[in-house]
Structures are given as structure tokens and as C-alpha cells.
Design a protein around this motif. Structure first.
Motif, short mmCIF file in Angstrom:
data_model
loop_
_atom_site.label_atom_id
_atom_site.label_comp_id
_atom_site.label_asym_id
_atom_site.label_seq_id
_atom_site.Cartn_x
_atom_site.Cartn_y
_atom_site.Cartn_z
N VAL A 199 86.34 60.17 -97.63
CA VAL A 199 85.56 59.10 -98.25
C VAL A 199 85.32 59.43 -99.72
N ASP A 200 85.03 60.69 -99.92
CA ASP A 200 84.74 61.13 -101.28
C ASP A 200 85.90 60.81 -102.22
N THR A 201 87.08 61.15 -101.80
CA THR A 201 88.26 60.89 -102.61
C THR A 201 88.42 59.41 -102.89
N VAL A 202 88.32 58.61 -101.83
CA VAL A 202 88.51 57.18 -101.98
C VAL A 202 87.43 56.56 -102.88
N MET A 203 86.19 56.96 -102.64
CA MET A 203 85.08 56.45 -103.44
C MET A 203 85.28 56.76 -104.92
N ARG A 204 85.55 58.00 -105.17
CA ARG A 204 85.69 58.42 -106.56
C ARG A 204 86.90 57.78 -107.22
N THR A 205 87.92 57.58 -106.45
CA THR A 205 89.12 56.94 -106.99
C THR A 205 88.83 55.50 -107.39
N LEU A 206 88.09 54.80 -106.55
CA LEU A 206 87.83 53.39 -106.81
C LEU A 206 86.62 53.15 -107.70
N LEU B 68 97.79 55.56 -111.36
CA LEU B 68 98.63 55.36 -110.18
C LEU B 68 98.80 56.66 -109.40
N LYS B 69 98.88 57.74 -110.13
CA LYS B 69 98.98 59.04 -109.48
C LYS B 69 97.73 59.32 -108.65
N THR B 70 96.60 59.04 -109.26
CA THR B 70 95.32 59.23 -108.56
C THR B 70 95.24 58.33 -107.33
N LEU B 71 95.64 57.07 -107.50
CA LEU B 71 95.61 56.12 -106.39
C LEU B 71 96.55 56.56 -105.27
N LYS B 72 97.67 57.11 -105.67
CA LYS B 72 98.65 57.57 -104.69
C LYS B 72 98.08 58.74 -103.89
N GLN B 73 97.45 59.68 -104.61
CA GLN B 73 96.85 60.84 -103.93
C GLN B 73 95.72 60.43 -102.99
N ALA B 74 95.10 59.31 -103.32
CA ALA B 74 94.00 58.81 -102.47
C ALA B 74 94.54 57.97 -101.32
N GLY B 75 95.85 57.81 -101.26
CA GLY B 75 96.45 57.05 -100.18
C GLY B 75 96.31 55.55 -100.32
N LEU B 76 96.08 55.10 -101.56
CA LEU B 76 95.82 53.68 -101.77
C LEU B 76 97.04 52.91 -102.23
N VAL B 77 98.03 53.61 -102.74
CA VAL B 77 99.29 52.96 -103.09
C VAL B 77 100.46 53.85 -102.69
#
Lengths: 112, 112
Positions: A7-14, A52-61
DNA sequence: CTAATTAATTAGTATCCACTAAATTGATTT
DNA sequence: AAATCAATTTAGTGGATACTAATTAATTAG
């Protein structure tokens, strides 16, 4: 992605507005390249790549390289950790929402 | 709160792990004071106060002063902007049983 | 009363991170 | 071949912000 992001990763990413906007735009296009994403974004192409790299690492793209282009697609399942968190601490899912809101309001919300 | 906080505000507020932990803890206690929240948090009382201020501005908690204590409660409706965002960009693949459970027992928080 | 408790606030510091400009890599075109 | 295009990566910078220590204010206890 070796493991489901937290959750932390996703939250911080978004949490970053620029990056969230990138995600939304990727989401709404079937596929889109970095140059297209850069157009009208207000930041440089390098910045978009980083997001995009960050989003990719977060599993979002996810990316699909083709020739010298790289096409990006949204990966909505990446939002699952966030949805799970919401289920736990949060707001009931869609169908229950209306009931929920009706139950809550009267107390300290200023009625006028 | 003059106005409903934006997704941006809510996201950024919950993105910080310490602050999110504070919110979760407030959420799981009916009411809780700053000293109680400070205990075991790993940060100082001042830091907790600051986080609570941020959470309050985001519409995620409310306070009830009583004597020299201030009791905090979670305000789950504050998560609505986030839920709305999720609805748009959201999660079709959320495990069905979770949604199901949320639908039939929307008030699972209170039963303990 | 003074002392202690609870909480908020302040000033200062350190860390994080979004961004740019530039260099680099890789693929296509001419 | 060189030139061009798409994208990533790097180094460096500025701004935001989470934290601490200390101060302040208000309330309660002894």
C-alpha cells in the motif's frame, strides 16, 4: 514485478499529482508512448520517463517495446493494494455507498 | 472544513507511513488522545500533533476537546474523494468475496 | 499556590524527491 | 555510413516536509 507492491508504495506513487496525471492518461488511452505523454504534460520527457519507471515499479503500468517506441498500458490490478486498504479502513464498496452516506451525515456535519 | 478536500490532499496526507499509521490507529480506537497515540509511535508528541493537524485538514479526523485532553476520532467520510477516484480509475479485478462481504456487512467495523 | 500533565506551536535541521539539462543507448531512416 | 528519433539514465539543484527539541498555553492535582 517479483512481488505485489505494498500500500505504501502505491500510495506514495500516486500521491504526486504529475505522476498521478500520467497514470490517468495512460489509463484512458489504450496504449501511449512517452512522447505523447510528454506533450502537454508541462514537464520534460526525462521526467515522464522517470515517473513511468516509478509507476512500473508500483505495478501500475506495463510496457510493450516495439521498435524504437515503448508503448505503455495501465495495469489496474496495481490498484488492488489500495483497494484492499480502503476496504479495511475505509469506505464500503460501491453498492453500499449510498446507504453508508445516509447513515453518517446528521451528527456533526453542519446542516443548513 | 470549509470545503471537501481534494483527492490530492487526501492522497498526500495518507502517503506518509507515520501519518497513515496514526489514522489507522485513530480509526481503530473509538476515541484516542495524543499521548496515547504517541506511545509506541516512535516519534515525539509534537510530531503526532502535527500529523493530526494535517489529518484534520484533510477531513480524516475530528477532535473533541475535553478538559486538558483532546480526543480524536476518525472521519471515514474523509476517504470519499479517494474512493471516488478509485471508482473512476479503479479496480475491476478486486476479489469478489471481498466486495461481497463489504456489501452484506457494510458496518463490520462496529461489530467486534 | 506550585507542580505536573496534555497538547499545540515554533524554529531549525536533515532528508527526500521532482525536476532540468545533458549525456547515453538503441532503433530506424536516408 | 551518418543522421534522426524515441527513450532512458545521470548528475545536480531547489523546494517540500517530517522530524526534534524547546517553548507556550491551558487544565488539573497535591
Amino acid at each position: 514485478m517479483a512481488q505485489t507492491p505494498s500500500v505504501d508504495t502505491v500510495m506514495r506513487t500516486l500521491a504526486d499529482p504529475t505522476r498521478r496525471a500520467v497514470f490517468e492518461r495512460v489509463f484512458h488511452s489504450k496504449e501511449i508512448t512517452v512522447v505523447d505523454l510528454t506533450r502537454g504534460s508541462g514537464v520534460t520527457q526525462g521526467a515522464i520517463s522517470q515517473h513511468l519507471k516509478t509507476l512500473k515499479q508500483a505495478g501500475l503500468v506495463i510496457e510493450r517495446p516495439e521498435g524504437r517506441n515503448v508503448y505503455y498500458r495501465a495495469q489496474p490490478e496495481g490498484l488492488e493494494p489500495l483497494a484492499d486498504w480502503m476496504d479495511h479502513y475505509g469506505v464500503p464498496s460501491l453498492p453500499a455507498k449510498k446507504r453508508y452516506r445516509a447513515r453518517i451525515v446528521p451528527d456533526f456535519r453542519k446542516s443548513r
